[in-house]
Design an enzyme around this catalytic site. Structure first.
Site, PDB file in Angstrom:
ATOM      1  N   GLU A 173     -33.992  37.417  -6.205  1.00 41.16           N
ATOM      2  CA  GLU A 173     -33.880  36.163  -5.435  1.00 41.16           C
ATOM      3  C   GLU A 173     -35.229  35.508  -5.167  1.00 41.16           C
ATOM      4  O   GLU A 173     -35.540  35.140  -4.028  1.00 41.16           O
ATOM      5  CB  GLU A 173     -33.134  36.413  -4.109  1.00 41.16           C
ATOM      6  CG  GLU A 173     -31.676  36.755  -4.324  1.00 41.16           C
ATOM      7  CD  GLU A 173     -30.831  36.742  -3.046  1.00 41.16           C
ATOM      8  OE1 GLU A 173     -31.386  36.661  -1.934  1.00 41.16           O
ATOM      9  OE2 GLU A 173     -29.594  36.832  -3.185  1.00 41.16           O
ATOM     10  N   TYR A 226     -21.988  34.861  -2.144  1.00 39.55           N
ATOM     11  CA  TYR A 226     -21.251  35.518  -1.054  1.00 39.55           C
ATOM     12  C   TYR A 226     -20.325  34.488  -0.428  1.00 39.55           C
ATOM     13  O   TYR A 226     -20.726  33.349  -0.187  1.00 39.55           O
ATOM     14  CB  TYR A 226     -22.226  36.058  -0.001  1.00 39.55           C
ATOM     15  CG  TYR A 226     -23.084  37.198  -0.512  1.00 39.55           C
ATOM     16  CD1 TYR A 226     -22.564  38.477  -0.620  1.00 39.55           C
ATOM     17  CD2 TYR A 226     -24.414  36.995  -0.898  1.00 39.55           C
ATOM     18  CE1 TYR A 226     -23.338  39.538  -1.082  1.00 39.55           C
ATOM     19  CE2 TYR A 226     -25.190  38.038  -1.366  1.00 39.55           C
ATOM     20  CZ  TYR A 226     -24.650  39.315  -1.455  1.00 39.55           C
ATOM     21  OH  TYR A 226     -25.417  40.353  -1.923  1.00 39.55           O
ATOM     22  N   GLU A 246     -25.065  40.089  -7.637  1.00 38.18           N
ATOM     23  CA  GLU A 246     -24.651  40.237  -6.231  1.00 38.18           C
ATOM     24  C   GLU A 246     -23.470  39.304  -6.006  1.00 38.18           C
ATOM     25  O   GLU A 246     -23.608  38.086  -6.173  1.00 38.18           O
ATOM     26  CB  GLU A 246     -25.777  39.872  -5.255  1.00 38.18           C
ATOM     27  CG  GLU A 246     -26.895  40.896  -5.222  1.00 38.18           C
ATOM     28  CD  GLU A 246     -27.928  40.626  -4.118  1.00 38.18           C
ATOM     29  OE1 GLU A 246     -27.551  40.091  -3.055  1.00 38.18           O
ATOM     30  OE2 GLU A 246     -29.103  40.943  -4.358  1.00 38.18           O
TER      31      GLU A 246
HETATM   32  O1  AHR Z   1     -26.929  42.170  -0.358  1.00 32.77           O
HETATM   33  C1  AHR Z   1     -27.630  41.776   0.771  1.00 32.77           C
HETATM   34  C2  AHR Z   1     -28.792  40.849   0.462  1.00 32.77           C
HETATM   35  O2  AHR Z   1     -28.284  39.633  -0.019  1.00 32.77           O
HETATM   36  C3  AHR Z   1     -29.743  41.281  -0.633  1.00 32.77           C
HETATM   37  O3  AHR Z   1     -30.754  42.107  -0.162  1.00 32.77           O
HETATM   38  C4  AHR Z   1     -30.321  39.979  -1.088  1.00 32.77           C
HETATM   39  O4  AHR Z   1     -30.714  40.018  -2.441  1.00 32.77           O
HETATM   40  C5  AHR Z   1     -29.234  38.964  -0.821  1.00 32.77           C
HETATM   41  O5  AHR Z   1     -29.707  37.855  -0.149  1.00 32.77           O
END
Ligand code: AHR
Length: 501
Positions: free
Chosen positions: A173, A244, A293
């Protein structure tokens, strides 16, 4: 009750099911490592201090590859702190999560655990506070058989044979202003290219992942990918994507259930950007996407707030989200999205594995248990085999505030020539109506092997150590008649149907 139709044909092939689609992520964050996978005093502890109960659940989850050691953590990590005599390893401040890192677990332990869990290790290097030299040092340590300083150090530390780790993330990131050593796209693209070029001088067969955007909502999204790939095109195989999702506080369940719409658009945009860079270079190379992720994460909640001030605890409780049935339906739908993009998504990692936004939870000294999100992941990993098939879909629509009108039904199928099995993975994203689905299966659906559905009258039901009562159940409505499958899907549900020859 509403009606929907699907057509499945073995000719609608997208790409082979990639085993790396079922990866997870272990970061030195909160209790993922310490009291998650590693707890030497636990009743089930094996040699090396690994929790045996967690290993069993990891195997049942069907994980294939694990990304390590971060995440934001890696951007301040000195990998050498985690090798050699454990009692001589330094404790360090972990600035990313405001914690104390004891370095009890490092790269040797991680690879040993991967072997026990039967998963492929995937390493991330620190391109935040460090650079090309340290990337070369860790690669020499893990992948060079013998003779050189770091290779001999690994052998002294007990590993005669090299680990030959293939898959490497060039940082994490780096587009995010929160990242230690955050960089502009030009700065990052240059260092990723140079690290990659030098790493291939040691091991030409590596598979290298450049950092893409940490979400589709980043202001630099798109431009970041273009510039990074222009700089590093010849050196990298994949570009990463992170996403997310969560139901916002207004309780907009309909939009949340349609999160896979965002993932679809994200993947399509990154692929288009990579192809545009390739076209301008007259290159036939296909850059894959490492969706390294992805998950549901309620980032605004108190459990995601790191400690502060003088408090630098070891393995604090952090990001320990408790998931409900709706979260599991979204996770199942995100896997549908990843699978249908198997021509472009070469690898993916559910973030994370244990305790930290995870399908597996543990109590220190106590039980290990499954969260709701465990179920669609484990069943998809176990049964998606052979080729991914795109499905033709005709569904009633649902209205969402974030994505407009979207189909209530979403689905993907897989077909395995060897076993003859066709598997349909499907979600009903309606918050109001059951869906009666008719599936026309062209060729080869002679038997109904199994139909299982995960749902509950209360989509906010959560599993706990003491209550695992809501599990995937046989869907008795499923019938196969003359190549036509009919099945009723409850509202807010995830379903898998397996059909044999
Ligand atoms: O998965 C949690 C965090 O989310 C990780 O450390 C980061 O890469 C992302 O922002």
């Amino acid at each position: 009750m509403c009606a929907a139709r699907l057509v499945i044909d073995p000719a609608f092939r997208v790409a082979p099911v990639r085993r790396r689609t079922f990866g997870c992520f272990v970061e030195h964050l909160g209790r993922c490592v310490y009291t998650g996978i590693h707890e030497p005093d636990h009743d089930t502890a094996l040699e090396g201090g690994w929790r045996g109960d967690v290993l069993e659940l990891v195997r049942e989850l069907g994980v294939t590859v694990i990304r390590y050691p971060g995440g934001n953590f890696v951007s301040g990590y000195r990998w050498e702190d985690g090798i050699g005599q454990v009692d001589e390893r330094p404790s360090r401040l972990d600035l990313a999560w405001h914690s104390m890192e004891p370095n009890t677990v490092g790269v040797d332990e991680f690879v040993a655990w991967c072997r026990l869990a039967d998963v492929e290790p995937e390493m991330a290097i620190n391109l935040g506070t460090r650079g090309v030299q340290e990337a070369l040092d860790i690669l020499e340590y893990t992948n060079v058989p013998s003779g050189s300083h770091f290779a001999e150090l690994r052998r002294t530390n007990g590993a005669d044979d090299p680990y030959r780790i293939k898959l490497w993330c060039l940082g994490n990131e780096m587009d995010g202003p929160w990242q230690i050593g955050h960089k502009t796209a030009e700065e990052y693209g240059r260092i990723a290219a140079e690290a990659g070029r030098a790493m291939r001088m040691i091991d030409p067969d590596l598979e290298l992942v450049a950092c893409g955007s940490s979400s589709r909502a980043m202001p630099t999204f798109g431009e970041w990918e273009r510039i990074v790939l222009e700089e590093s095109w010849d050196q990298v195989d994949m570009i990463s994507a992170h996403a997310y999702y969560y139901e916002d506080e207004s309780g907009d369940l309909a939009s949340f259930l349609a999160s896979a719409e965002d993932m679809d658009r994200f993947i399509d945009s990154v692929a288009a950007t990579a192809d545009a860079v390739g076209a301008a270079r007259k290159s036939d190379k296909v850059i894959g996407i490492s969706f390294d992720e992805w998950n549901v994460w309620y980032q605004q909640r108190a459990e995601s707030r790191p400690p502060s001030g003088d408090d630098w605890p070891v393995a604090p409780v952090l990001l320990e989200d408790t998931y409900n049935v709706a979260d599991a339906v979204v996770v199942g739908n995100l896997l549908i999205s990843l699978l249908r993009h198997s021509d472009r998504v070469f690898s993916a990692n559910l973030a994370q594995l244990v305790n930290v936004i995870a399908p597996i939870m543990t109590a220190p000294g106590g039980a290990a248990w499954k969260q709701t999100t465990f179920h669609p992941f484990a069943l998809t990993a176990a049964h998606a085999k052979g080729e991914v098939l795109r499905v033709a879909l005709d569904s009633p629509m649902v209205s969402t505030a974030k994505f407009g009108e979207v189909p209530a039904l979403d689905a993907v199928a897989t077909h395995d020539d060897e076993s003859g099995e066709t598997v349909v993975f499907v979600v009903n994203r309606s918050t109001a109506d059951e869906l009666e689905v008719e599936v026309a299966v062209r060729e080869g659906a002679g038997t109904l092997v199994e139909a299982v559905t995960y749902s509950h009258d209360d989509p906010y039901w959560q599993a706990s150590a003491d209550d695992q009562s809501v599990a995937p159940e046989a869907n008795e409505s499923a019938k196969l008649d003359d190549g036509v499958l009919t099945v009723t899907l409850p509202k807010v549900s995830w379903t898998m149907v397996r059909l044999g020859r």
